[in-house]
Motif scaffolding. Sequence first.
Motif, PDB file in Angstrom:
ATOM      1  N   ALA A 111      29.028  40.635  46.592  1.00 40.74           N
ATOM      2  CA  ALA A 111      29.804  40.375  47.829  1.00 40.74           C
ATOM      3  C   ALA A 111      30.688  41.617  48.354  1.00 40.74           C
ATOM      4  N   GLY A 112      30.815  42.532  47.622  1.00 45.10           N
ATOM      5  CA  GLY A 112      31.636  43.642  48.083  1.00 45.10           C
ATOM      6  C   GLY A 112      32.948  43.468  47.766  1.00 45.10           C
ATOM      7  N   LEU A 113      33.382  42.452  46.922  1.00 49.62           N
ATOM      8  CA  LEU A 113      34.766  41.976  46.597  1.00 49.62           C
ATOM      9  C   LEU A 113      35.146  42.976  45.373  1.00 49.62           C
ATOM     10  N   LEU A 114      34.259  43.333  44.653  1.00 46.77           N
ATOM     11  CA  LEU A 114      34.642  44.232  43.550  1.00 46.77           C
ATOM     12  C   LEU A 114      33.814  45.331  43.067  1.00 46.77           C
ATOM     13  N   PRO A 115      34.250  46.416  42.897  1.00 51.61           N
ATOM     14  CA  PRO A 115      33.247  47.530  42.700  1.00 51.61           C
ATOM     15  C   PRO A 115      32.299  47.621  41.649  1.00 51.61           C
ATOM     16  N   GLY A 116      31.115  48.340  41.698  1.00 53.17           N
ATOM     17  CA  GLY A 116      30.099  48.466  40.550  1.00 53.17           C
ATOM     18  C   GLY A 116      29.113  47.289  40.533  1.00 53.17           C
ATOM     19  N   ALA A 117      28.323  47.226  39.718  1.00 51.21           N
ATOM     20  CA  ALA A 117      27.369  46.262  39.549  1.00 51.21           C
ATOM     21  C   ALA A 117      26.995  45.810  38.301  1.00 51.21           C
ATOM     22  N   LEU A 118      26.398  44.771  37.847  1.00 58.34           N
ATOM     23  CA  LEU A 118      26.261  44.214  36.573  1.00 58.34           C
ATOM     24  C   LEU A 118      24.633  44.264  36.654  1.00 58.34           C
ATOM     25  N   MET A 119      24.118  44.946  35.370  1.00 64.57           N
ATOM     26  CA  MET A 119      22.690  45.436  35.171  1.00 64.57           C
ATOM     27  C   MET A 119      22.356  44.714  34.008  1.00 64.57           C
ATOM     28  N   ARG A 120      21.067  44.778  33.602  1.00 70.91           N
ATOM     29  CA  ARG A 120      20.424  44.235  32.375  1.00 70.91           C
ATOM     30  C   ARG A 120      21.160  44.598  31.298  1.00 70.91           C
ATOM     31  N   ASN A 121      21.373  43.976  30.278  1.00 67.72           N
ATOM     32  CA  ASN A 121      21.947  44.425  29.030  1.00 67.72           C
ATOM     33  C   ASN A 121      21.215  45.483  28.467  1.00 67.72           C
ATOM     34  N   ALA A 122      21.961  46.448  27.860  1.00 66.96           N
ATOM     35  CA  ALA A 122      21.180  47.816  27.560  1.00 66.96           C
ATOM     36  C   ALA A 122      20.094  47.438  26.310  1.00 66.96           C
ATOM     37  N   GLY A 123      20.377  46.368  25.542  1.00 68.21           N
ATOM     38  CA  GLY A 123      19.486  45.848  24.503  1.00 68.21           C
ATOM     39  C   GLY A 123      18.384  45.062  24.979  1.00 68.21           C
ATOM     40  N   LEU A 124      18.579  44.634  26.381  1.00 66.03           N
ATOM     41  CA  LEU A 124      17.408  43.898  26.961  1.00 66.03           C
ATOM     42  C   LEU A 124      17.517  42.595  26.572  1.00 66.03           C
ATOM     43  N   THR A 125      18.072  41.955  25.625  1.00 67.12           N
ATOM     44  CA  THR A 125      18.276  40.836  25.192  1.00 67.12           C
ATOM     45  C   THR A 125      19.262  39.863  25.781  1.00 67.12           C
ATOM     46  N   PHE A 126      19.029  38.660  25.923  1.00 65.63           N
ATOM     47  CA  PHE A 126      20.222  37.724  26.638  1.00 65.63           C
ATOM     48  C   PHE A 126      21.190  37.458  25.067  1.00 65.63           C
TER      49      PHE A 126
END
Lengths: 80, 231
Positions: B95-110
């Motif tokens: 929503a643009g209320l916080l900077p940055g982004a959350l991406m897929r975990n580096a290890g790819l697993t849940f």
Amino acid sequence: MKARVTIELKPGVLDPQGKAIHHALEVLGFSGVKDARVGKLVTLELDEDDPERARSQVEDMAKKLLANTVIENYRIEIAD
Amino acid sequence: MKAAVVIFPGSNCDRDMMDAIAKVTGKLPRAVWHRDTSLGDVDFIALPGGFSYGDYLRCGAIAARSPIMADVIAKAGAGVPVLGVCNGFQILTEAGLLPGALMRNAGLTFICRDVWLKVETRRSPFTGCFERAQPVRMHIAHHDGNYFADEQTRRRLEDEDRIAFRYCDDKGRVTPEANPNGSVANIAGILNETRNILGMMPHPERMIEPELGGTDGRALFESVLSLLQPA
């Protein structure tokens, strides 16, 4: 008109899926792959006949929703 | 305290969030459906975890454009404390209320397990009641919690004391080994410029009662409560 929006991670943004694909390709014996990156393709069917207007609409859509420009770049192709 | 919890299609931590707020504050928050256009008269807003819209397009991307978000953005702009946990954090960045982004975990697993967190600042409506020196234990359960921000944004977050939580070990050491998901600078939670919006991947609402694994999450809700209803 039809529009195709290709969305890719910006260079430098870590792409763990691409890395996993790269690794799996190597396991399969495809040794010549230098890098693999994963993106998305969104195809749109538009109620618009003018390519310029279509492009500007899709540009707006890409900025507002289709891509997250913090991490992604996008490319638009317009076709009949 | 008049709290509201926003529910999106696919939210699944909304009940826990409501229960946590009710247990700590003594008052059940209002549940607000994403299609509503007003939160009503509220002084605390929580966006819960889950998989809004099945994580389609990008986690939180569709939810961030829900009708209710216009009022969340307006109230946040007016200074109302807004907490986003897990998918709620993803929605806040989208929503643009916080900077940055959350991406897929580096290890790819849940990843679903407890983590240790270092409370990096007490200067916020959410962290005033934490003991700064002590690491706290909370739960994470996510596939896309790898916080990314460009170098300039990260430096700004540091300079402005806006990193609320970092992943650490049980001694409070912020090390690469203690980073579960590849987040830049071990970041687990951040504040906005005006410090009234907190987004975090760990789940404070799951650490409210000893029977359910711990009580380290209480301090977050107590902080908000003490600000809104000074003793």
